[in-house]
Design an enzyme around this catalytic site. Structure first.
Site, PDB file in Angstrom:
ATOM      1  N   TYR A 152      19.401  30.694  26.557  1.00  0.00           N
ATOM      2  CA  TYR A 152      19.103  31.787  27.495  1.00  0.00           C
ATOM      3  C   TYR A 152      20.065  32.960  27.330  1.00  0.00           C
ATOM      4  O   TYR A 152      19.681  34.114  27.506  1.00  0.00           O
ATOM      5  CB  TYR A 152      19.069  31.256  28.941  1.00  0.00           C
TER       6      TYR A 152
ATOM      7  N   ASN B  36       6.304  37.566  31.775  1.00  0.00           N
ATOM      8  CA  ASN B  36       7.525  37.862  31.018  1.00  0.00           C
ATOM      9  C   ASN B  36       8.743  37.834  31.933  1.00  0.00           C
ATOM     10  O   ASN B  36       8.652  38.208  33.100  1.00  0.00           O
ATOM     11  CB  ASN B  36       7.409  39.226  30.327  1.00  0.00           C
TER      12      ASN B  36
ATOM     13  N   HIS C 219       7.055  34.093  36.465  1.00  0.00           N
ATOM     14  CA  HIS C 219       7.906  33.029  35.900  1.00  0.00           C
ATOM     15  C   HIS C 219       9.388  33.345  36.013  1.00  0.00           C
ATOM     16  O   HIS C 219      10.196  32.790  35.286  1.00  0.00           O
ATOM     17  CB  HIS C 219       7.508  32.774  34.443  1.00  0.00           C
TER      18      HIS C 219
ATOM     19  N   CYS D 117      28.803  28.760  40.214  1.00  0.00           N
ATOM     20  CA  CYS D 117      28.392  29.431  41.454  1.00  0.00           C
ATOM     21  C   CYS D 117      29.617  29.981  42.194  1.00  0.00           C
ATOM     22  O   CYS D 117      30.567  29.244  42.482  1.00  0.00           O
ATOM     23  CB  CYS D 117      27.656  28.433  42.358  1.00  0.00           C
TER      24      CYS D 117
ATOM     25  N   ALA E 259      -0.529  46.208  21.987  1.00  0.00           N
ATOM     26  CA  ALA E 259      -0.716  46.667  23.373  1.00  0.00           C
ATOM     27  C   ALA E 259       0.051  47.961  23.628  1.00  0.00           C
ATOM     28  O   ALA E 259      -0.383  48.818  24.411  1.00  0.00           O
ATOM     29  CB  ALA E 259      -0.249  45.579  24.334  1.00  0.00           C
TER      30      ALA E 259
HETATM   31  C1  BV8 Z   1       3.314  24.040  37.052  1.00  0.00           C
HETATM   32  C2  BV8 Z   1       9.672  31.009  31.975  1.00  0.00           C
HETATM   33  C3  BV8 Z   1       3.050  22.345  38.661  1.00  0.00           C
HETATM   34  C4  BV8 Z   1      10.678  30.233  31.168  1.00  0.00           C
HETATM   35  C5  BV8 Z   1       7.482  30.104  31.347  1.00  0.00           C
HETATM   36  C6  BV8 Z   1      -2.924  23.324  34.645  1.00  0.00           C
HETATM   37  C7  BV8 Z   1      -2.544  23.789  35.904  1.00  0.00           C
HETATM   38  C8  BV8 Z   1      -1.201  23.873  36.241  1.00  0.00           C
HETATM   39  C9  BV8 Z   1      -0.206  23.507  35.309  1.00  0.00           C
HETATM   40  C10 BV8 Z   1      -0.578  23.055  34.067  1.00  0.00           C
HETATM   41  C11 BV8 Z   1      -1.931  22.962  33.729  1.00  0.00           C
HETATM   42  N1  BV8 Z   1      -1.996  22.505  32.462  1.00  0.00           N
HETATM   43  C12 BV8 Z   1      -0.742  22.318  31.986  1.00  0.00           C
HETATM   44  C13 BV8 Z   1       0.135  22.624  32.935  1.00  0.00           C
HETATM   45  C14 BV8 Z   1       1.590  22.504  32.812  1.00  0.00           C
HETATM   46  C15 BV8 Z   1       2.260  23.792  32.320  1.00  0.00           C
HETATM   47  C16 BV8 Z   1       1.486  24.493  31.248  1.00  0.00           C
HETATM   48  O1  BV8 Z   1       0.803  25.462  31.501  1.00  0.00           O
HETATM   49  N2  BV8 Z   1       1.646  24.010  30.020  1.00  0.00           N
HETATM   50  C17 BV8 Z   1       1.005  24.643  28.893  1.00  0.00           C
HETATM   51  C18 BV8 Z   1       1.957  24.629  27.709  1.00  0.00           C
HETATM   52  C19 BV8 Z   1      -0.274  23.875  28.609  1.00  0.00           C
HETATM   53  N3  BV8 Z   1       2.476  24.692  33.422  1.00  0.00           N
HETATM   54  C20 BV8 Z   1       3.593  24.557  34.130  1.00  0.00           C
HETATM   55  O2  BV8 Z   1       4.421  23.694  33.924  1.00  0.00           O
HETATM   56  C21 BV8 Z   1       3.801  25.540  35.266  1.00  0.00           C
HETATM   57  N4  BV8 Z   1       4.184  24.792  36.427  1.00  0.00           N
HETATM   58  O3  BV8 Z   1       2.178  23.982  36.785  1.00  0.00           O
HETATM   59  O4  BV8 Z   1       3.888  23.285  38.029  1.00  0.00           O
HETATM   60  C22 BV8 Z   1       3.821  21.795  39.779  1.00  0.00           C
HETATM   61  C23 BV8 Z   1       3.346  22.007  41.088  1.00  0.00           C
HETATM   62  C24 BV8 Z   1       4.058  21.453  42.141  1.00  0.00           C
HETATM   63  C25 BV8 Z   1       5.240  20.730  41.908  1.00  0.00           C
HETATM   64  C26 BV8 Z   1       5.703  20.545  40.596  1.00  0.00           C
HETATM   65  C27 BV8 Z   1       4.998  21.086  39.523  1.00  0.00           C
HETATM   66  C28 BV8 Z   1       4.959  26.471  34.960  1.00  0.00           C
HETATM   67  C29 BV8 Z   1       4.666  27.306  33.749  1.00  0.00           C
HETATM   68  C30 BV8 Z   1       5.773  28.364  33.582  1.00  0.00           C
HETATM   69  C31 BV8 Z   1       6.612  28.047  32.359  1.00  0.00           C
HETATM   70  N5  BV8 Z   1       7.619  29.102  32.160  1.00  0.00           N
HETATM   71  N6  BV8 Z   1       8.407  31.077  31.228  1.00  0.00           N
HETATM   72  C32 BV8 Z   1      11.144  30.994  29.951  1.00  0.00           C
HETATM   73  O5  BV8 Z   1      10.578  32.032  29.611  1.00  0.00           O
HETATM   74  O6  BV8 Z   1      12.109  30.535  29.320  1.00  0.00           O
HETATM   75  S1  BV8 Z   1       6.092  30.189  30.430  1.00  0.00           S
HETATM   76  C33 BV8 Z   1       6.409  31.168  29.095  1.00  0.00           C
HETATM   77  O7  BV8 Z   1       5.459  30.829  28.140  1.00  0.00           O
HETATM   78  C34 BV8 Z   1       6.194  32.622  29.349  1.00  0.00           C
HETATM   79  O8  BV8 Z   1       6.638  33.024  30.614  1.00  0.00           O
HETATM   80  C35 BV8 Z   1       4.713  32.780  29.205  1.00  0.00           C
HETATM   81  O9  BV8 Z   1       4.062  32.529  30.410  1.00  0.00           O
HETATM   82  C36 BV8 Z   1       4.373  31.651  28.276  1.00  0.00           C
HETATM   83  C37 BV8 Z   1       4.056  32.219  26.938  1.00  0.00           C
HETATM   84  O10 BV8 Z   1       2.780  32.694  27.050  1.00  0.00           O
HETATM   85  P1  BV8 Z   1       2.437  34.149  26.537  1.00  0.00           P
HETATM   86  O11 BV8 Z   1       3.188  35.141  27.336  1.00  0.00           O
HETATM   87  O12 BV8 Z   1       0.975  34.233  26.535  1.00  0.00           O
HETATM   88  O13 BV8 Z   1       3.042  34.209  25.080  1.00  0.00           O
HETATM   89  P2  BV8 Z   1       2.439  33.569  23.753  1.00  0.00           P
HETATM   90  O14 BV8 Z   1       3.496  33.639  22.719  1.00  0.00           O
HETATM   91  O15 BV8 Z   1       1.800  32.261  24.084  1.00  0.00           O
HETATM   92  O16 BV8 Z   1       1.240  34.564  23.372  1.00  0.00           O
HETATM   93  C38 BV8 Z   1       1.524  35.902  23.039  1.00  0.00           C
HETATM   94  C39 BV8 Z   1       0.193  36.592  22.885  1.00  0.00           C
HETATM   95  O17 BV8 Z   1       0.444  37.959  22.583  1.00  0.00           O
HETATM   96  C40 BV8 Z   1      -0.641  36.039  21.767  1.00  0.00           C
HETATM   97  O18 BV8 Z   1      -1.993  35.915  22.213  1.00  0.00           O
HETATM   98  C41 BV8 Z   1      -0.547  37.112  20.674  1.00  0.00           C
HETATM   99  O19 BV8 Z   1      -1.739  37.200  19.928  1.00  0.00           O
HETATM  100  C42 BV8 Z   1      -0.364  38.352  21.496  1.00  0.00           C
HETATM  101  N7  BV8 Z   1       0.371  39.446  20.860  1.00  0.00           N
HETATM  102  C43 BV8 Z   1       1.402  39.362  19.986  1.00  0.00           C
HETATM  103  N8  BV8 Z   1       1.826  40.623  19.697  1.00  0.00           N
HETATM  104  C44 BV8 Z   1       1.068  41.488  20.417  1.00  0.00           C
HETATM  105  C45 BV8 Z   1       0.138  40.741  21.160  1.00  0.00           C
HETATM  106  N9  BV8 Z   1      -0.766  41.317  21.977  1.00  0.00           N
HETATM  107  C46 BV8 Z   1      -0.757  42.667  22.069  1.00  0.00           C
HETATM  108  N10 BV8 Z   1       0.120  43.447  21.388  1.00  0.00           N
HETATM  109  C47 BV8 Z   1       1.030  42.893  20.563  1.00  0.00           C
HETATM  110  N11 BV8 Z   1       1.884  43.684  19.887  1.00  0.00           N
END
Ligand code: BV8
Length: 317
Positions: A69, A104, A123, A201, A291
């Site tokens: 981080y 983000n 997030h 802390c 974007a």
């Molecule tokens: C939770 C902070 C429950 C940390 C992040 C269904 C429902 C609910 C949960 C789940 C579910 N299925 C699975 C889950 C669990 C999990 C999840 O989603 N897993 C995934 C992997 C399947 N979700 C969770 O755990 C969430 N919590 O559900 O809790 C709960 C409830 C009660 C009690 C206990 C628990 C929490 C999820 C949050 C995780 N934290 N970030 C950190 O950053 O260090 S997520 C992190 O990854 C980012 O914040 C972001 O959200 C994610 C990455 O995604 P993107 O931003 O889309 O980035 P990515 O690289 O994937 O894609 C980039 C895109 O940009 C691409 O499409 C690319 O083509 C495009 N691109 C590239 N360049 C450009 C561009 N587009 C335009 N212009 C460009 N130049």
């Protein structure tokens, strides 16, 4: 409707476009030099970023996770908001019923002057810290780098020193390892930092601080979830901008379906096709490319022109 600016602008300026919801992902910050989560296989050198963004990883190795981080904080501090951030910031000031949900944690939307009442950091943020002691409510906003002397030197991407050592061992069995060989900065070894030299802390004095981000497996902040729900209940969203996200993280991706179910239109800003939760939507606009380039062009009628009658300006979403 790939890159169909004319029809998008026509809708944007029409009476049918009153309420706009924006969902942003890592792709919005690519042009600012920040790697996406899944770009280059989602690796931060040898570590899968998803493996490090979990409570378990922090529990097991807070030193490693803090170095990860600290590296990301440094990169985000070095980065500058791009034209995409600025276009969305302008939109947030020009359109009354507009809400931006960003996944983000890089603080670039805020630095671009986004209306803070209309920006939800779903997030969390790299620059908010909170105490790991459950009985302590300490939270702070802190942009200092490095946060502690022990976290200096995390500016360079690092390789997994354990894997590197294995490679070195392998190499020495075949060739002699020149004694004056200096590992390149890319291979700055990961330090083992004792808890006492991690951010502590200032209130309870004995617990370490953690980044106030939502890790995988952690719930989203209730206040943020409630704000989005209230916006979706109070308003029928006419247009959702889905910007730079793979829609692979939930429940954030779920908002796309909620808008679709309300009959809202979608405009996708991505370098790839097929990124909506269940694949491409023939009725959606797709602006294929950076974007940072497409958003200013696409939003020009609302951001550059005179105030639009269909989207009055005022300051509450
Ligand atoms: C939770 C902070 C429950 C940390 C992040 C269904 C429902 C609910 C949960 C789940 C579910 N299925 C699975 C889950 C669990 C999990 C999840 O989603 N897993 C995934 C992997 C399947 N979700 C969770 O755990 C969430 N919590 O559900 O809790 C709960 C409830 C009660 C009690 C206990 C628990 C929490 C999820 C949050 C995780 N934290 N970030 C950190 O950053 O260090 S997520 C992190 O990854 C980012 O914040 C972001 O959200 C994610 C990455 O995604 P993107 O931003 O889309 O980035 P990515 O690289 O994937 O894609 C980039 C895109 O940009 C691409 O499409 C690319 O083509 C495009 N691109 C590239 N360049 C450009 C561009 N587009 C335009 N212009 C460009 N130049």
């Amino acid at each position: 409707m790939a890159n169909d600016l004319a029809s998008f602008h026509k809708f944007l300026k029409s009476k049918d476009c009153q309420v706009i919801l924006v969902l942003c992902g890592a792709g919005l910050s690519t042009s600012s030099g920040l790697p996406t989560f899944r770009g280059s296989g989602g690796l931060w050198k040898n570590y899968n970023s998803m493996d490090l963004a979990t409570p378990d990883a922090f529990l097991i190795d807070p030193s490693l996770v803090w170095q990860f981080y600290s590296y990301r904080r440094y990169c985000a501090l070095e980065a500058k908001p791009n034209e995409g951030h600025f276009a969305l910031a302008k939109l947030s000031h020009k359109v009354s019923k507009c809400l931006t949900i960003t996944q983000n944690v890089d603080n670039l939307s805020a630095r671009a002057g986004h209306n803070r009442q209309k920006l939800l950091e779903l997030h969390g943020s790299l620059f908010r810290l909170k105490c790991t002691n459950f009985t302590c409510s300490h939270k702070e906003f802190n942009e200092k780098h490095p946060l502690t002397p022990a976290l200096s030197g995390t500016e360079h991407e690092f390789a997994n020193s354990r894997k590197r050592k294995a490679k070195e061992l392998e190499a020495t069995t075949e060739v002699s390892w020149e004694s004056d060989h200096e590992p390149s900065s890319d291979f700055t070894p990961i330090k083992e930092i004792p808890d006492t030299e991690l951010p502590i802390c200032p209130d309870c004095k004995d617990a370490i601080l953690r980044p106030d981000v939502v890790w995988f497996g952690e719930p989203l902040p209730l206040s943020v979830v409630d704000t989005v729900d209230e916006f979706l209940v109070r308003n029928k969203v006419d247009l959702m901008l889905v910007v730079g996200t793979s829609c692979s993280v939930w429940p954030a991706a779920g908002y796309v379906d909620r808008v679709r179910q309300q009959g809202g239109k979608l405009a996708v800003f991505n370098t790839e096709l097929g990124t909506l939760p269940d694949g491409d939507d023939v009725h959606a606009w797709h602006f294929l490319g950076d974007a940072a380039e497409w958003l200013p062009k696409a939003l020009a009628p609302l951001c550059d022109g005179p105030e639009q009658s269909s989207c009055q300006t005022n300051d509450a979403a």
